[in-house]
Design a protein around this motif. Structure first.
Motif, PDB file in Angstrom:
ATOM      1  N   ALA A   1       0.853  -1.209   0.000  1.00 13.05           N
ATOM      2  CA  ALA A   1       0.000   0.000   0.000  1.00 13.05           C
ATOM      3  C   ALA A   1       0.882   1.250   0.000  1.00 13.05           C
ATOM      4  CB  ALA A   1      -0.893  -0.019   1.231  1.00 13.05           C
ATOM      5  N   ASP A   2       0.366   2.326  -0.600  1.00 11.21           N
ATOM      6  CA  ASP A   2       1.100   3.590  -0.605  1.00 11.21           C
ATOM      7  C   ASP A   2       1.168   4.172   0.795  1.00 11.21           C
ATOM      8  OD1 ASP A   2       1.130   3.403  -3.349  1.00 11.21           O
ATOM      9  OD2 ASP A   2      -0.582   4.749  -3.646  1.00 11.21           O
ATOM     10  N   GLY A   3       2.209   4.950   1.071  1.00 12.39           N
ATOM     11  CA  GLY A   3       2.246   5.728   2.304  1.00 12.39           C
ATOM     12  C   GLY A   3       1.146   6.793   2.262  1.00 12.39           C
ATOM     13  N   ILE A   4       0.832   7.330   3.444  1.00 14.27           N
ATOM     14  CA  ILE A   4      -0.239   8.338   3.498  1.00 14.27           C
ATOM     15  C   ILE A   4       0.341   9.644   4.038  1.00 14.27           C
ATOM     16  CG2 ILE A   4      -2.472   8.972   4.544  1.00 14.27           C
ATOM     17  CD1 ILE A   4      -2.947   6.543   2.940  1.00 14.27           C
ATOM     18  N   VAL A   5       0.144  10.731   3.296  1.00 17.25           N
ATOM     19  CA  VAL A   5       0.574  12.051   3.752  1.00 17.25           C
ATOM     20  C   VAL A   5      -0.680  12.860   4.075  1.00 17.25           C
ATOM     21  CG1 VAL A   5       1.632  14.224   3.008  1.00 17.25           C
ATOM     22  CG2 VAL A   5       2.774  12.057   2.525  1.00 17.25           C
ATOM     23  N   THR A   6      -0.790  13.284   5.329  1.00 14.81           N
ATOM     24  CA  THR A   6      -1.966  14.059   5.743  1.00 14.81           C
ATOM     25  C   THR A   6      -1.608  15.548   5.763  1.00 14.81           C
ATOM     26  OG1 THR A   6      -2.652  12.182   7.078  1.00 14.81           O
ATOM     27  CG2 THR A   6      -3.738  14.286   7.542  1.00 14.81           C
ATOM     28  N   ILE A   7      -2.485  16.340   5.156  1.00 17.10           N
ATOM     29  CA  ILE A   7      -2.264  17.788   5.045  1.00 17.10           C
ATOM     30  C   ILE A   7      -2.893  18.497   6.246  1.00 17.10           C
ATOM     31  CG2 ILE A   7      -2.783  19.820   3.572  1.00 17.10           C
ATOM     32  CD1 ILE A   7      -0.741  17.710   2.415  1.00 17.10           C
ATOM     33  N   LYS A   8      -2.199  19.539   6.726  1.00 20.09           N
ATOM     34  CA  LYS A   8      -2.726  20.314   7.856  1.00 20.09           C
ATOM     35  C   LYS A   8      -4.056  20.947   7.480  1.00 20.09           C
ATOM     36  CE  LYS A   8       1.641  21.675   9.971  1.00 20.09           C
ATOM     37  NZ  LYS A   8       2.705  22.668   9.878  1.00 20.09           N
ATOM     38  N   LYS A   9      -4.910  21.053   8.471  1.00 21.50           N
ATOM     39  CA  LYS A   9      -6.226  21.672   8.249  1.00 21.50           C
ATOM     40  C   LYS A   9      -6.049  23.081   7.674  1.00 21.50           C
ATOM     41  CE  LYS A   9     -10.638  22.066  10.410  1.00 21.50           C
ATOM     42  NZ  LYS A   9     -11.460  22.162  11.578  1.00 21.50           N
ATOM     43  N   GLY A  10      -6.775  23.375   6.610  1.00 22.27           N
ATOM     44  CA  GLY A  10      -6.723  24.719   6.018  1.00 22.27           C
ATOM     45  C   GLY A  10      -5.578  24.914   5.026  1.00 22.27           C
ATOM     46  N   ARG A  11      -4.745  23.889   4.827  1.00 19.55           N
ATOM     47  CA  ARG A  11      -3.603  24.044   3.907  1.00 19.55           C
ATOM     48  C   ARG A  11      -3.813  23.289   2.596  1.00 19.55           C
ATOM     49  NH1 ARG A  11       0.987  25.941   6.787  1.00 19.55           N
ATOM     50  NH2 ARG A  11       2.023  25.971   4.761  1.00 19.55           N
ATOM     51  N   GLU A  12      -5.051  22.837   2.340  1.00 17.30           N
ATOM     52  CA  GLU A  12      -5.271  21.989   1.153  1.00 17.30           C
ATOM     53  C   GLU A  12      -5.579  22.792  -0.116  1.00 17.30           C
ATOM     54  OE1 GLU A  12      -6.983  21.634   4.010  1.00 17.30           O
ATOM     55  OE2 GLU A  12      -8.938  22.460   3.534  1.00 17.30           O
ATOM     56  N   LYS A  13      -5.813  24.116   0.026  1.00 15.62           N
ATOM     57  CA  LYS A  13      -6.291  24.880  -1.141  1.00 15.62           C
ATOM     58  C   LYS A  13      -5.371  24.772  -2.386  1.00 15.62           C
ATOM     59  CE  LYS A  13      -8.384  29.179  -2.459  1.00 15.62           C
ATOM     60  NZ  LYS A  13      -8.346  30.608  -2.214  1.00 15.62           N
ATOM     61  N   PRO A  14      -4.047  25.017  -2.225  1.00 18.83           N
ATOM     62  CA  PRO A  14      -3.195  24.915  -3.430  1.00 18.83           C
ATOM     63  C   PRO A  14      -3.233  23.525  -4.064  1.00 18.83           C
ATOM     64  CG  PRO A  14      -1.921  25.722  -1.532  1.00 18.83           C
ATOM     65  CD  PRO A  14      -3.282  25.397  -1.025  1.00 18.83           C
ATOM     66  N   ILE A  15      -3.440  22.504  -3.222  1.00 14.76           N
ATOM     67  CA  ILE A  15      -3.487  21.136  -3.773  1.00 14.76           C
ATOM     68  C   ILE A  15      -4.752  20.973  -4.605  1.00 14.76           C
ATOM     69  CG2 ILE A  15      -3.486  18.674  -3.189  1.00 14.76           C
ATOM     70  CD1 ILE A  15      -2.094  19.485  -0.542  1.00 14.76           C
TER      71      ILE A  15
ATOM     72  N   ALA B   1       3.146  22.388   5.015  1.00 12.38           N
ATOM     73  CA  ALA B   1       1.706  22.108   4.871  1.00 12.38           C
ATOM     74  C   ALA B   1       1.356  20.698   5.337  1.00 12.38           C
ATOM     75  CB  ALA B   1       1.297  22.286   3.407  1.00 12.38           C
ATOM     76  N   ILE B   2       2.393  19.936   5.726  1.00 12.02           N
ATOM     77  CA  ILE B   2       2.165  18.512   6.020  1.00 12.02           C
ATOM     78  C   ILE B   2       2.005  18.267   7.524  1.00 12.02           C
ATOM     79  CG2 ILE B   2       3.272  16.215   5.906  1.00 12.02           C
ATOM     80  CD1 ILE B   2       4.353  17.067   3.154  1.00 12.02           C
ATOM     81  N   GLU B   3       0.911  17.619   7.879  1.00 14.57           N
ATOM     82  CA  GLU B   3       0.646  17.255   9.280  1.00 14.57           C
ATOM     83  C   GLU B   3       1.530  16.060   9.665  1.00 14.57           C
ATOM     84  OE1 GLU B   3      -2.048  18.688  11.310  1.00 14.57           O
ATOM     85  OE2 GLU B   3      -0.794  17.666  12.784  1.00 14.57           O
ATOM     86  N   ASN B   4       1.436  14.993   8.882  1.00 14.72           N
ATOM     87  CA  ASN B   4       2.316  13.842   9.096  1.00 14.72           C
ATOM     88  C   ASN B   4       2.367  12.951   7.863  1.00 14.72           C
ATOM     89  OD1 ASN B   4       0.226  11.738   9.229  1.00 14.72           O
ATOM     90  ND2 ASN B   4      -0.419  12.848  11.080  1.00 14.72           N
ATOM     91  N   ALA B   5       3.422  12.112   7.832  1.00 17.47           N
ATOM     92  CA  ALA B   5       3.596  11.160   6.725  1.00 17.47           C
ATOM     93  C   ALA B   5       3.720   9.774   7.353  1.00 17.47           C
ATOM     94  CB  ALA B   5       4.835  11.511   5.929  1.00 17.47           C
TER      95      ALA B   5
ATOM     96  N   VAL C   1      -2.106  11.498  -0.846  1.00 18.08           N
ATOM     97  CA  VAL C   1      -2.224  12.719  -0.057  1.00 18.08           C
ATOM     98  C   VAL C   1      -3.690  12.885   0.341  1.00 18.08           C
ATOM     99  CG1 VAL C   1      -1.861  15.220  -0.075  1.00 18.08           C
ATOM    100  CG2 VAL C   1      -0.326  13.724  -1.380  1.00 18.08           C
ATOM    101  N   VAL C   2      -3.922  13.054   1.655  1.00 14.44           N
ATOM    102  CA  VAL C   2      -5.308  13.177   2.134  1.00 14.44           C
ATOM    103  C   VAL C   2      -5.480  14.446   2.965  1.00 14.44           C
ATOM    104  CG1 VAL C   2      -5.679  10.662   2.125  1.00 14.44           C
ATOM    105  CG2 VAL C   2      -4.874  11.786   4.225  1.00 14.44           C
ATOM    106  N   LYS C   3      -6.728  14.898   3.057  1.00 15.42           N
ATOM    107  CA  LYS C   3      -7.097  16.026   3.925  1.00 15.42           C
ATOM    108  C   LYS C   3      -6.998  15.585   5.380  1.00 15.42           C
ATOM    109  CE  LYS C   3     -10.961  18.653   2.982  1.00 15.42           C
ATOM    110  NZ  LYS C   3     -12.188  18.948   2.186  1.00 15.42           N
ATOM    111  N   HIS C   4      -7.102  16.530   6.305  1.00 14.84           N
ATOM    112  CA  HIS C   4      -7.004  16.186   7.733  1.00 14.84           C
ATOM    113  C   HIS C   4      -8.060  15.160   8.132  1.00 14.84           C
ATOM    114  CE1 HIS C   4     -10.044  19.306   7.545  1.00 14.84           C
ATOM    115  NE2 HIS C   4     -10.536  18.782   8.661  1.00 14.84           N
ATOM    116  N   ASP C   5      -9.199  15.119   7.396  1.00  9.09           N
ATOM    117  CA  ASP C   5     -10.259  14.159   7.737  1.00  9.09           C
ATOM    118  C   ASP C   5     -10.131  12.846   6.944  1.00  9.09           C
ATOM    119  OD1 ASP C   5     -10.976  14.829   5.194  1.00  9.09           O
ATOM    120  OD2 ASP C   5     -12.928  15.687   5.694  1.00  9.09           O
ATOM    121  N   GLY C   6      -9.026  12.690   6.229  1.00  2.03           N
ATOM    122  CA  GLY C   6      -8.775  11.429   5.525  1.00  2.03           C
ATOM    123  C   GLY C   6      -9.310  11.384   4.094  1.00  2.03           C
TER     124      GLY C   6
END
Ligand code: SAH
Length: 409
Positions: free
Chosen positions: A2-16, A27-31, A42-47
């Protein structure tokens, strides 16, 4: 796996969501379960799914997005995207594949602008030259070369990944054959009917400034249509004589090529000989002068030199926003002295390839130079790269080359 998961910080997804291909570490919460160079989702803070790309924690740009669809990035995906990029070169490709233009040279893959972040592929006649700018591409360059060998006919694919930006990805410079034969010392290409020796091993970029092809053609047209009698062309930052040779090709004109690189000027002279332009029908040859352009221009103004056309195509002056002011002073100095050297009714073709300087700002700088010179000028054309160098609308950083064709009084 399975691919790794990169979660984006809340409110930082707009450019994506707006399809900018870079995700900075801030902009990254965790990888989770990500490994260097591998594909991550790459997922939003809510997955919720946002995008898929490749990951490198060593780089400030931690993720380079490859797709905004929930689709696998497998070999089939790379094949599809490479084919799409190559087919996008339209007539250039068709002519090459039909055998009508066996020495044609053009960019086949323009990295982020072809939605293939970190990958550049140029065609030089029967050879391809590949640049892997990132770890994600470096890890896959064998597969990419294999796919290219199947979908874009070539005698060989040479790698020119000897660029400084790779350091930011924790990579060392690399050069060498990736597929097929070793290219000759010089590959001969043809552009607007003029032949050039291209050194794909040690030349700048992948060997030639392919982004200026259309502008060299424009100069050729200008020289053929606007000048009956003898005319003098000053080609600043000449490299291997790209713009300067247009003067010799159209006859009558005398070219002066200035560059700080001895090797580039040697090749410029060799290119003139290759075309039989060494002495044209008027018995004139070009001058090849090894000098610093800034100093040359100051001295030329003192000497009272005059030119019908000046081309000014300097290297990149600003590598980031902090360098913009200093770069602007450099561009202003060059253009101010260029204006002083142009005969009334002559032309200035002036460029900037600094991504950090917008077309707007560049025009303002040139305006400042004009005002100080006391001359008058009209914009005849806004210039940019040819259509084999598309710019993704979502990636303003891709619009690095800008220029102006001016008539000067
Ligand atoms: N117009 C060229 C490409 C120019 S690239 C073409 O169409 O092919 C920029 C060139 O500027 C390089 O060849 C480099 O050697 C030269 N250069 C960089 N700084 C310089 C300086 N201060 N004075 C003279 N040449 C310089």
């Amino acid at each position: 796996m399975a691919d790794g998961i990169v979660t984006i910080k809340k409110g930082r997804e707009k450019p994506i969501i707006q399809q900018h291909p870079w995700i900075f570490s801030g902009a990254i919460e965790n990888a989770k379960d990500a490994s260097p160079g591998d594909i991550v989702t790459v997922v939003k803070h809510d997955g919720t799914f946002l995008a898929r790309g490749y990951w490198n924690a060593k780089s400030q740009i931690q993720v380079r997005i490859l797709t905004w669809h929930d689709e696998p990035i497998d070999e089939d995906w790379w094949r599809r995207m490479l084919r799409r990029a190559i087919e996008g070169r339209g007539i250039k490709n068709i002519a090459y594949e039909r055998g009508d233009a066996p020495q044609s040279a053009y960019r086949m893959v323009n990295a982020e602008n072809d939605f293939l972040s970190g990958l550049v592929v140029d065609r030089y006649g029967e050879w391809l030259v590949l640049q892997a700018l990132t770890l994600g591409i470096d890890n896959r360059k064998g597969m990419i070369a294999r796919i290219l060998s199947e979908i874009a006919p070539s005698r060989g694919i040479y790698e020119r990944s000897d660029v400084d930006v790779r350091g930011k990805e924790g990579l060392k410079p690399e050069k060498g054959v990736l597929f097929g034969e070793e290219p000759p010392e010089h590959i001969i290409i043809q552009e607007h009917g003029i032949k050039f020796h291209v050194d794909v091993r040690d030349g700048h970029k992948t060997g030639f400034y392919l982004d200026q092809t259309d502008n060299r053609g424009l100069l050729n047209n200008l020289l053929s249509s606007d000048f009956d009698g003898p005319c003098r062309l000053l080609n600043l930052f000449s490299y291997t004589g790209g713009f300067g040779l247009q003067a010799l090709a159209t006859g009558g004109a005398h070219g002066v090529d200035i560059d700080s690189s001895h090797a580039a000027l040697e090749l410029a002279e060799k290119n003139a000989q290759l075309n039989g332009f060494h002495l044209n029908e008027h018995g004139q040859s070009a001058d090849y002068i090894q000098a610093d352009v800034f100093e040359y221009l100051h001295d030329a103004v003192t000497r009272g030199e005059e030119y019908d056309i000046i081309v000014c195509d300097p290297p990149k002056f600003a590598f980031n926003a902090q360098q913009v002011d200093k770069a602007a002073r450099g561009y202003k100095d060059l253009n101010l002295n260029a204006f002083k050297l142009i005969k009334s009714g002559g032309y200035l073709m002036t460029f900037s390839c600094s991504g950090a300087i917008s077309a707007d700002l560049f025009q303002k700088i040139v305006f400042g130079a004009l005002a100080d010179s006391g001359r008058q000028a009209q914009i005849l054309k806004h210039l940019g790269p040819g259509d084999d160098h598309p710019v993704a609308l979502t990636f303003p950083e891709g619009a690095y080359l800008k220029g102006l064709l001016l008539r000067v009084y």
